[in-house]
Structures are given as C-alpha cells and as structure tokens.
Design a protein around this motif. Structure first.
Motif, PDB file in Angstrom:
ATOM      1  N   LEU A  53       0.865  -1.179   0.000  1.00 19.99           N
ATOM      2  CA  LEU A  53       0.000   0.000   0.000  1.00 19.99           C
ATOM      3  C   LEU A  53       0.900   1.227   0.000  1.00 19.99           C
ATOM      4  CD1 LEU A  53      -2.501  -0.953   2.886  1.00 19.99           C
ATOM      5  CD2 LEU A  53      -2.691  -1.499   0.457  1.00 19.99           C
ATOM      6  N   SER A  54       0.547   2.226  -0.815  1.00 19.65           N
ATOM      7  CA  SER A  54       1.363   3.440  -0.864  1.00 19.65           C
ATOM      8  C   SER A  54       0.596   4.589  -1.506  1.00 19.65           C
ATOM      9  CB  SER A  54       2.655   3.188  -1.653  1.00 19.65           C
ATOM     10  OG  SER A  54       3.461   4.339  -1.641  1.00 19.65           O
ATOM     11  N   ASN A  55       1.105   5.802  -1.320  1.00 19.78           N
ATOM     12  CA  ASN A  55       0.590   6.970  -2.034  1.00 19.78           C
ATOM     13  C   ASN A  55       1.655   7.492  -3.009  1.00 19.78           C
ATOM     14  OD1 ASN A  55       2.321   7.818  -0.036  1.00 19.78           O
ATOM     15  ND2 ASN A  55       0.918   9.274   0.898  1.00 19.78           N
ATOM     16  N   ASP A  56       2.628   6.655  -3.319  1.00 26.15           N
ATOM     17  CA  ASP A  56       3.726   6.992  -4.232  1.00 26.15           C
ATOM     18  C   ASP A  56       3.364   6.478  -5.626  1.00 26.15           C
ATOM     19  OD1 ASP A  56       6.060   7.109  -5.713  1.00 26.15           O
ATOM     20  OD2 ASP A  56       7.329   6.199  -4.176  1.00 26.15           O
ATOM     21  N   LYS A  57       2.880   7.392  -6.483  1.00 30.51           N
ATOM     22  CA  LYS A  57       2.428   6.986  -7.819  1.00 30.51           C
ATOM     23  C   LYS A  57       3.563   6.434  -8.687  1.00 30.51           C
ATOM     24  CE  LYS A  57      -1.801   9.675  -8.329  1.00 30.51           C
ATOM     25  NZ  LYS A  57      -2.058   9.725  -6.914  1.00 30.51           N
ATOM     26  N   SER A  58       4.790   6.923  -8.482  1.00 32.55           N
ATOM     27  CA  SER A  58       5.900   6.413  -9.304  1.00 32.55           C
ATOM     28  C   SER A  58       6.202   4.961  -8.942  1.00 32.55           C
ATOM     29  CB  SER A  58       7.139   7.286  -9.173  1.00 32.55           C
ATOM     30  OG  SER A  58       7.721   7.146  -7.903  1.00 32.55           O
ATOM     31  N   LEU A  59       5.991   4.583  -7.682  1.00 33.36           N
ATOM     32  CA  LEU A  59       6.178   3.181  -7.278  1.00 33.36           C
ATOM     33  C   LEU A  59       5.170   2.312  -8.031  1.00 33.36           C
ATOM     34  CD1 LEU A  59       7.409   0.985  -5.403  1.00 33.36           C
ATOM     35  CD2 LEU A  59       5.552   1.485  -3.830  1.00 33.36           C
ATOM     36  N   ASN A  60       3.943   2.776  -8.089  1.00 34.67           N
ATOM     37  CA  ASN A  60       2.883   2.058  -8.796  1.00 34.67           C
ATOM     38  C   ASN A  60       3.293   1.805 -10.246  1.00 34.67           C
ATOM     39  OD1 ASN A  60       0.221   0.972  -8.607  1.00 34.67           O
ATOM     40  ND2 ASN A  60      -0.527   2.683  -9.797  1.00 34.67           N
ATOM     41  N   ASN A  61       3.771   2.844 -10.923  1.00 35.96           N
ATOM     42  CA  ASN A  61       4.165   2.716 -12.328  1.00 35.96           C
ATOM     43  C   ASN A  61       5.328   1.747 -12.496  1.00 35.96           C
ATOM     44  OD1 ASN A  61       2.212   4.600 -12.949  1.00 35.96           O
ATOM     45  ND2 ASN A  61       3.615   6.322 -12.932  1.00 35.96           N
ATOM     46  N   LYS A  62       6.336   1.865 -11.634  1.00 37.06           N
ATOM     47  CA  LYS A  62       7.522   0.996 -11.753  1.00 37.06           C
ATOM     48  C   LYS A  62       7.188  -0.463 -11.475  1.00 37.06           C
ATOM     49  CE  LYS A  62      11.113   4.331 -10.569  1.00 37.06           C
ATOM     50  NZ  LYS A  62      11.372   5.192  -9.441  1.00 37.06           N
ATOM     51  N   LYS A  67       7.589  -4.061 -18.466  1.00 31.99           N
ATOM     52  CA  LYS A  67       8.986  -4.049 -18.921  1.00 31.99           C
ATOM     53  C   LYS A  67       9.975  -4.285 -17.782  1.00 31.99           C
ATOM     54  CE  LYS A  67      10.072   0.888 -18.818  1.00 31.99           C
ATOM     55  NZ  LYS A  67       9.810   2.123 -19.536  1.00 31.99           N
ATOM     56  N   PHE A  68       9.543  -4.023 -16.527  1.00 35.88           N
ATOM     57  CA  PHE A  68      10.441  -4.257 -15.391  1.00 35.88           C
ATOM     58  C   PHE A  68      10.435  -5.720 -14.949  1.00 35.88           C
ATOM     59  CE2 PHE A  68       9.604   0.355 -14.970  1.00 35.88           C
ATOM     60  CZ  PHE A  68      10.904   0.795 -15.104  1.00 35.88           C
ATOM     61  N   ALA A  69       9.358  -6.432 -15.249  1.00 36.84           N
ATOM     62  CA  ALA A  69       9.247  -7.884 -15.009  1.00 36.84           C
ATOM     63  C   ALA A  69       9.763  -8.316 -13.640  1.00 36.84           C
ATOM     64  CB  ALA A  69       9.970  -8.658 -16.111  1.00 36.84           C
ATOM     65  N   VAL A 140       7.144 -18.896  -9.442  1.00 33.21           N
ATOM     66  CA  VAL A 140       7.750 -17.564  -9.505  1.00 33.21           C
ATOM     67  C   VAL A 140       7.544 -17.034 -10.918  1.00 33.21           C
ATOM     68  CG1 VAL A 140       9.835 -16.181  -9.186  1.00 33.21           C
ATOM     69  CG2 VAL A 140       9.462 -18.210  -7.752  1.00 33.21           C
ATOM     70  N   LEU A 141       6.690 -16.026 -11.025  1.00 36.85           N
ATOM     71  CA  LEU A 141       6.330 -15.448 -12.318  1.00 36.85           C
ATOM     72  C   LEU A 141       6.958 -14.071 -12.486  1.00 36.85           C
ATOM     73  CD1 LEU A 141       2.467 -16.144 -12.335  1.00 36.85           C
ATOM     74  CD2 LEU A 141       4.308 -17.697 -12.944  1.00 36.85           C
ATOM     75  N   ARG A 142       7.090 -13.662 -13.744  1.00 35.25           N
ATOM     76  CA  ARG A 142       7.549 -12.300 -14.060  1.00 35.25           C
ATOM     77  C   ARG A 142       6.482 -11.573 -14.870  1.00 35.25           C
ATOM     78  NH1 ARG A 142      12.756 -10.730 -13.503  1.00 35.25           N
ATOM     79  NH2 ARG A 142      14.195 -12.221 -12.607  1.00 35.25           N
ATOM     80  N   GLY A 191      14.911  -0.308  -2.076  1.00 28.89           N
ATOM     81  CA  GLY A 191      16.066  -1.199  -2.068  1.00 28.89           C
ATOM     82  C   GLY A 191      15.675  -2.655  -2.289  1.00 28.89           C
ATOM     83  N   LEU A 192      14.580  -3.078  -1.647  1.00 25.39           N
ATOM     84  CA  LEU A 192      14.123  -4.465  -1.773  1.00 25.39           C
ATOM     85  C   LEU A 192      13.471  -4.735  -3.126  1.00 25.39           C
ATOM     86  CD1 LEU A 192      12.660  -4.955   1.810  1.00 25.39           C
ATOM     87  CD2 LEU A 192      14.650  -6.136   0.860  1.00 25.39           C
ATOM     88  N   LEU A 193      12.802  -3.733  -3.682  1.00 26.89           N
ATOM     89  CA  LEU A 193      12.113  -3.929  -4.954  1.00 26.89           C
ATOM     90  C   LEU A 193      12.998  -3.722  -6.169  1.00 26.89           C
ATOM     91  CD1 LEU A 193       8.729  -2.130  -4.203  1.00 26.89           C
ATOM     92  CD2 LEU A 193       9.072  -4.586  -4.453  1.00 26.89           C
ATOM     93  N   PHE A 194      13.891  -2.751  -6.088  1.00 26.87           N
ATOM     94  CA  PHE A 194      14.651  -2.356  -7.290  1.00 26.87           C
ATOM     95  C   PHE A 194      16.157  -2.429  -7.092  1.00 26.87           C
ATOM     96  CE2 PHE A 194      10.819   0.429  -6.888  1.00 26.87           C
ATOM     97  CZ  PHE A 194      10.026  -0.246  -7.799  1.00 26.87           C
ATOM     98  N   GLY A 195      16.610  -2.842  -5.884  1.00 31.47           N
ATOM     99  CA  GLY A 195      18.027  -2.798  -5.550  1.00 31.47           C
ATOM    100  C   GLY A 195      18.880  -3.798  -6.284  1.00 31.47           C
TER     101      GLY A 195
END
Length: 195
Positions: A53-62, A67-69, A140-142, A191-195
C-alpha cells in the motif's frame, strides 16, 4: 509531501480496495492508513498474502509496468498429487484465456515443496478430503495476468485450492500474519524492490 509505504498480509476473502462492495470485507476492515494510500496492484478476493500500500504513484508505475518484469512468488496448494510432467508444463508455459483470447504464459520457475510450508491457518480452511492429496507448489512469475496462477494450475490439471502471494522482488510477508501490516521507509522498500 512524505510518501507512505506499507507491506500487508491481505487475508482470504477481502477485497483489494478500501471501499465496500456487496457487504464483503475490504482493506478498510483491517488496515488504518492515510486516506491517500491505495493498493499497488491487486490480489484476488479469494487469494491472500503480500500487498503493498502506498501513495507513491511512481512506485505504482515501476511495479506494474511489464517491462520491469519483477519476480512474484506464489505458494499454491493444489488439488491432487501434482507430478513432474505437470511442473515441467508450468515451467515452459501453458495456454490460458485472458480477456477472451488465448494466451501462452511465459516461462517461469515452478517446483513442488518437499515439506509443507509453514503458513497461517485459513478461515474457513480448504475442504479436506482424506483420499486426495493437496500438496504445495512454488511458482515464480515475471508477469501478472488476471487470475493467472489459478488458470495455470487448472491448465496443468491441478486446480488451485489456496493461493498465497509470498514475495514481490525482495519484499516478503515473512513474519507477518493475515491482517497485519509493516510500515517501511522509501529507501527500504525501493532497495528491496529495485536494488
């Protein structure tokens, strides 16, 4: 404005939104968060597990852009003694229907748990049948099509009885129970999602 980030364990039979519908439980029945916070992605009413859950719209997009899979790990209890040929079939991709059209799922990681994973009790529990095994598998899916995991296991001949999303990239529900929430900092979750 500071952003908020929460990792929650969505309970079984809870809508992935804060509004009510047909008298069903929603996230608002379990989680108290600022009014501008919303679920990133979705998890079916009859599925449980990890939701951010978040209010960070850029997190939602990423997180939702194909394409980020990002890896999404599911623990799936299936109906019947699933075997190696069915696991191989899942790994290579199976044909499912998405929006009325045939769709070939991408290759994925699939394996049978050697020992049953430690998971919270579900209320109500799955229907127990003494003569039909209900083993657990890990997928484990992408990619994330609507009801994809359920459609995949059914296509392989082993319908899903219980479905838990355990992990998205490096974020897991380790140590939290259904209806519980863990707040995280932007640095920590990114860090955990994109690190």
């Amino acid at each position: 404005m500071p952003f908020n980030y929460y990792v929650i364990y969505k309970p079984f039979q809870v809508l992935t939104r804060f509004g009510k519908e047909d008298g069903k439980d929603s996230l608002a029945d379990y989680f108290k968060v600022p009014s501008d916070v919303y679920p990133v992605g979705r998890l079916d009413y009859d599925s449980e597990g990890l939701l951010i859950l978040s209010n960070d719209k850029s997190l939602n997009n990423k997180l939702l852009d194909p394409k980020f899979a990002h890896e999404r790990e599911y623990w799936v209890q299936v109906d019947g003694a699933i075997d190696d040929p069915a696991i191989r079939q899942l790994r290579q991709g199976v044909q499912i229907t998405v929006d009325g059209k045939k769709y070939q799922t991408r290759r994925c990681n699939a394996e049978i748990f050697n020992t049953e994973p430690v998971v919270p009790e579900r209320n109500p529990p799955i229907r127990f049948r003494k003569n039909i095994p209900a083993p657990w598998i890990k997928l484990v899916l992408r990619e994330g099509k609507n009801r994809q995991v359920r459609k995949m296991t059914a296509a392989a001949g082993f319908p899903t009885l219980r479905l838990i999303r355990y992990r998205i990239a490096g974020v897991t529900i380790e140590g939290i129970q259904p209806g519980q929430m863990r707040e995280m900092s932007q640095r920590e979750i990114y860090g955990l999602l994109f690190g």
